[in-house]
Write a protein that holds these residues in place. Structure first.
Motif, PDB file in Angstrom:
ATOM      1  N   UNK A   7       0.975  -1.243   0.253  1.00 41.36           N
ATOM      2  CA  UNK A   7      -0.008  -0.057   0.074  1.00 41.36           C
ATOM      3  C   UNK A   7       0.710   1.221  -0.008  1.00 41.36           C
ATOM      4  N   UNK A   8       0.703   2.167  -1.062  1.00 39.80           N
ATOM      5  CA  UNK A   8       1.465   3.247  -1.246  1.00 39.80           C
ATOM      6  C   UNK A   8       0.710   4.465  -1.262  1.00 39.80           C
ATOM      7  N   UNK A   9       0.495   5.249  -0.172  1.00 36.42           N
ATOM      8  CA  UNK A   9      -0.294   6.536  -0.436  1.00 36.42           C
ATOM      9  C   UNK A   9       0.730   7.548  -0.826  1.00 36.42           C
ATOM     10  N   UNK A  10      -0.066   8.464  -1.701  1.00 34.43           N
ATOM     11  CA  UNK A  10       0.668   9.330  -2.423  1.00 34.43           C
ATOM     12  C   UNK A  10      -0.216  10.849  -2.323  1.00 34.43           C
ATOM     13  N   UNK A  11       0.538  11.851  -2.117  1.00 36.13           N
ATOM     14  CA  UNK A  11      -0.197  13.189  -2.398  1.00 36.13           C
ATOM     15  C   UNK A  11       0.480  13.952  -3.282  1.00 36.13           C
ATOM     16  N   UNK A  12      -0.315  14.570  -4.525  1.00 35.44           N
ATOM     17  CA  UNK A  12       0.159  15.089  -5.364  1.00 35.44           C
ATOM     18  C   UNK A  12       0.379  16.498  -5.194  1.00 35.44           C
ATOM     19  N   UNK A  13       1.686  17.121  -5.931  1.00 38.27           N
ATOM     20  CA  UNK A  13       1.786  18.723  -5.831  1.00 38.27           C
ATOM     21  C   UNK A  13       0.650  19.160  -6.270  1.00 38.27           C
ATOM     22  N   UNK A  14       0.238  20.169  -5.632  1.00 35.90           N
ATOM     23  CA  UNK A  14      -0.846  21.171  -6.159  1.00 35.90           C
ATOM     24  C   UNK A  14      -0.607  21.394  -7.787  1.00 35.90           C
ATOM     25  N   UNK A  15      -1.634  21.280  -8.460  1.00 36.91           N
ATOM     26  CA  UNK A  15      -1.565  21.549  -9.997  1.00 36.91           C
ATOM     27  C   UNK A  15      -0.944  20.214 -10.646  1.00 36.91           C
ATOM     28  N   UNK A  16      -0.588  19.209  -9.878  1.00 33.55           N
ATOM     29  CA  UNK A  16      -0.072  17.898 -10.830  1.00 33.55           C
ATOM     30  C   UNK A  16      -0.923  16.766 -10.675  1.00 33.55           C
ATOM     31  N   UNK A  39      -2.549  -8.567  -8.604  1.00 31.37           N
ATOM     32  CA  UNK A  39      -3.399  -7.277  -8.878  1.00 31.37           C
ATOM     33  C   UNK A  39      -2.767  -6.019  -8.594  1.00 31.37           C
ATOM     34  N   UNK A  40      -3.139  -5.028  -9.428  1.00 29.36           N
ATOM     35  CA  UNK A  40      -2.542  -3.593  -9.034  1.00 29.36           C
ATOM     36  C   UNK A  40      -3.698  -2.559  -9.411  1.00 29.36           C
ATOM     37  N   UNK A  41      -3.988  -1.694  -8.149  1.00 24.67           N
ATOM     38  CA  UNK A  41      -4.965  -0.688  -8.246  1.00 24.67           C
ATOM     39  C   UNK A  41      -4.156   0.468  -7.881  1.00 24.67           C
ATOM     40  N   UNK A  42      -4.633   1.499  -8.987  1.00 24.10           N
ATOM     41  CA  UNK A  42      -4.360   2.859  -8.612  1.00 24.10           C
ATOM     42  C   UNK A  42      -5.806   3.593  -7.937  1.00 24.10           C
ATOM     43  N   UNK A  43      -5.503   4.146  -6.709  1.00 22.28           N
ATOM     44  CA  UNK A  43      -6.773   4.776  -6.376  1.00 22.28           C
ATOM     45  C   UNK A  43      -6.680   6.057  -6.149  1.00 22.28           C
ATOM     46  N   UNK A  44      -7.918   7.068  -6.327  1.00 20.97           N
ATOM     47  CA  UNK A  44      -8.019   8.448  -6.320  1.00 20.97           C
ATOM     48  C   UNK A  44      -8.707   8.541  -4.834  1.00 20.97           C
ATOM     49  N   UNK A  45      -8.148   9.107  -3.846  1.00 20.25           N
ATOM     50  CA  UNK A  45      -8.806   9.076  -2.608  1.00 20.25           C
ATOM     51  C   UNK A  45      -9.396  10.512  -2.515  1.00 20.25           C
ATOM     52  N   UNK A  46      -9.359  11.397  -3.370  1.00 20.74           N
ATOM     53  CA  UNK A  46      -9.802  12.773  -3.471  1.00 20.74           C
ATOM     54  C   UNK A  46      -8.935  13.862  -2.872  1.00 20.74           C
ATOM     55  N   UNK A  47      -9.098  14.846  -3.354  1.00 22.56           N
ATOM     56  CA  UNK A  47      -8.159  16.235  -2.848  1.00 22.56           C
ATOM     57  C   UNK A  47      -6.693  15.612  -2.752  1.00 22.56           C
TER      58      UNK A  47
END
Length: 97
Positions: A7-16, A39-47
């Motif tokens: 499990x790898x949580x990721x926080x995008x830089x603003x605008x990226x 299995x491999x899932x990419x998730x959009x957790x919002x914000x």
């Protein structure tokens, strides 16, 4: 049943955010070439928060993934795309449906 996961949580830089989403879609294509990745899932957790969740039958598959192209690409793009350090959580699957 797959017993190992990441499990790898990721926080995008603003605008990226769109760049992160494109990067994750590319990762899904790369994962198709990894025989040890169940299995491999990419998730959009919002914000601007995203995550990757992948599963493996054994530790060898997980290790191969951690030393493969997706992990190398993730580390290469980390400073460019993400506002927080990459944290990879090795987890075990206890049950599934």
């Amino acid at each position: 049943m797959a017993k190992f996961a990441l499990y790898v949580p990721l926080k995008a830089k603003p605008g990226r955010e769109s760049d992160v989403e494109a990067f994750l879609r590319q990762g899904a294509e790369m994962a198709k070439e990894e025989p040890g990745t169940v299995s491999w899932f990419a998730l959009d957790e919002d914000d601007g928060r995203y995550s990757v969740f992948d599963t493996f039958d054994d530790e060898a598959g997980r290790d191969a993934h951690l030393n493969g192209g997706i992990a190398k690409a993730l580390m290469a793009k980390a400073d460019e795309l993400f506002s927080e350090p990459i944290k990879i959580h090795k987890i075990s699957i206890l049950a599934e449906k």
